[in-house]
Write a protein that holds these residues in place. Structure first.
Motif, PDB file in Angstrom:
ATOM      1  N   THR A 155       1.118   3.509   6.387  1.00  0.00           N
ATOM      2  CA  THR A 155       0.977   2.163   5.835  1.00  0.00           C
ATOM      3  C   THR A 155      -0.490   1.806   5.647  1.00  0.00           C
ATOM      4  OG1 THR A 155       2.996   1.553   7.041  1.00  0.00           O
ATOM      5  CG2 THR A 155       1.665  -0.238   6.140  1.00  0.00           C
ATOM      6  N   THR A 187      -1.877   3.588   2.688  1.00  0.00           N
ATOM      7  CA  THR A 187      -1.387   2.948   1.464  1.00  0.00           C
ATOM      8  C   THR A 187      -2.194   1.692   1.147  1.00  0.00           C
ATOM      9  OG1 THR A 187       0.854   3.770   1.869  1.00  0.00           O
ATOM     10  CG2 THR A 187       0.630   1.899   0.375  1.00  0.00           C
ATOM     11  N   PRO A 190       6.619  -1.692   6.666  1.00  0.00           N
ATOM     12  CA  PRO A 190       5.956  -0.596   5.938  1.00  0.00           C
ATOM     13  C   PRO A 190       6.518  -0.383   4.545  1.00  0.00           C
ATOM     14  CG  PRO A 190       6.407   0.067   8.190  1.00  0.00           C
ATOM     15  CD  PRO A 190       7.116  -1.233   7.972  1.00  0.00           C
ATOM     16  N   ALA A 245       5.164  -3.000   2.296  1.00  0.00           N
ATOM     17  CA  ALA A 245       3.762  -2.701   1.967  1.00  0.00           C
ATOM     18  C   ALA A 245       3.670  -1.566   0.958  1.00  0.00           C
ATOM     19  CB  ALA A 245       3.001  -2.340   3.244  1.00  0.00           C
ATOM     20  N   PHE A 246       4.502  -0.538   1.136  1.00  0.00           N
ATOM     21  CA  PHE A 246       4.518   0.579   0.194  1.00  0.00           C
ATOM     22  C   PHE A 246       4.833   0.099  -1.218  1.00  0.00           C
ATOM     23  CE2 PHE A 246       4.705   5.058   1.928  1.00  0.00           C
ATOM     24  CZ  PHE A 246       3.993   4.758   3.077  1.00  0.00           C
TER      25      PHE A 246
END
Length: 332
Positions: free
Chosen positions: A126, A129, A209, A212-213
């Motif tokens: 995360t 990214t 996560p 967020a991705f």
């Protein structure tokens, strides 16, 4: 209008009804045989693949890259978290092939390392990214603030969060003896704590996560498409592959765990138990080899690997094209 509480009750009822349609009495002998024959070889294969793959990543970073850059600091921490997780696999293989023979102290330590590697891998993915998002979408601000000290501090924060989230095994895991299974390293916490741990993992290490991705790579894709970057379609394709891999490997396990939590505790769904074992090990596979997947998708890393191959096996030079810089560095 129905209240939110009523909706949650109805959803839980529908999940229970769906599970009861497929419910059969647990055949513990068949499940144990499945674990003994399937899990140990799978763990050994993952262990070998992870050690070799992460070893190649470290070798290439050491020979070709500057280790104090932000990206490489995050990548080395990701490799470290994966290796911590990988080192627990031989213990798990022995456990499932026979019984837990390593004592209660190692039961807590190995399980804690398993959680630590799992959680830190997700957080570092995360973090990487988000760092890519800053570097592409907010490149002006990122160039001023992306320093090695920034990466070191954030990496330390990730390790602290991962350690705190992994304390449960040291408190609740113990070794119990059963007539058929023998000695088993298992969670001895009560039902309420298990539910809390499950939702903690689902929200903090899956939903956040994944959000967020999707957000970061969506913004990166829009930024790349808006530029005149050469090979931008390949970049967008790589972004799609990265998000798809995370979702495909990690989401089935979380979905199965949530379904399992909502089923009737007095009933047993053998198919669901099999699915839980299979999906959990698919997730293990991903978090052992994700640095390899991430780095091998990049052309620069692929060229570095070709440089290592050519330097070690000169007869491949006629078949493998390598840039002059990688060839020179591989010889040094």
């Amino acid at each position: 209008k129905l209240s939110i509480e009523v909706w949650f009750v109805r959803i839980g009822q529908y999940l229970k009804i769906w599970n009861l349609r497929e419910t059969v009495q647990c055949n513990t002998i068949a499940i144990n045989n499945f674990c003994q024959h399937f899990l140990p070889p799978f763990y050994y294969v993952i262990f070998i693949a992870s050690v070799l793959g992460n070893g190649v990543v470290l070798l290439v970073l050491y020979k070709f890259e500057k280790l104090n850059t932000v990206t490489n600091i995050f990548l080395m921490n990701l490799v470290a978290s994966n290796l911590i997780f990988t080192l627990t696999l031989p213990f798990q293989a022995v456990h499932h092939s026979d019984q837990w023979i390593f004592g209660e102290a190692l039961c807590k330590l190995v399980t804690g390392a398993d959680y630590l590697g799992f959680y830190s891998s997700i957080l570092f993915l995360t973090l990487m990214t988000f760092d890519r998002y800053l570097a592409v979408v907010h490149c002006v601000v990122a160039n001023k603030r992306r320093r090695s000290c920034y990466a070191v501090v954030l990496s330390a924060v990730v390790w602290i969060i991962s350690v705190l989230a992994s304390l449960q095994p040291f408190i609740h895991f113990t070794v119990e003896e059963y007539p058929m299974e023998g000695l088993v390293c298992e969670d001895s916490s009560d039902a309420q704590w298990r539910v809390f741990s499950l939702y903690k993992q689902f929200v903090l290490f899956f939903i956040l996560p994944l959000t967020a991705f999707v957000y970061c790579y969506f913004r990166i894709t829009l930024t790349v498409l808006a530029t005149r970057m050469v090979g931008k379609h390949r970049t967008v394709w790589l972004i799609f592959v990265i998000v798809l891999m995370f979702f495909a490997f990690w989401s089935p396990y979380n979905i199965i765990m949530m379904i399992n939590e909502n089923q009737d505790p007095t009933q047993c769904n053998s198919s669901l138990l099999y699915a839980q074992y299979v999906t959990s090990n698919i997730a293990r596979l991903y978090f052992c080899i994700n640095p390899v997947l991430y780095t091998f998708l990049g052309r620069k890393f692929q060229n570095h690997v070709r440089g290592v191959l050519v330097s070690q096996v000169p007869c491949l030079s006629d078949r493998i094209s390598v840039s002059a810089s990688s060839r020179t560095l591989a010889k040094d």
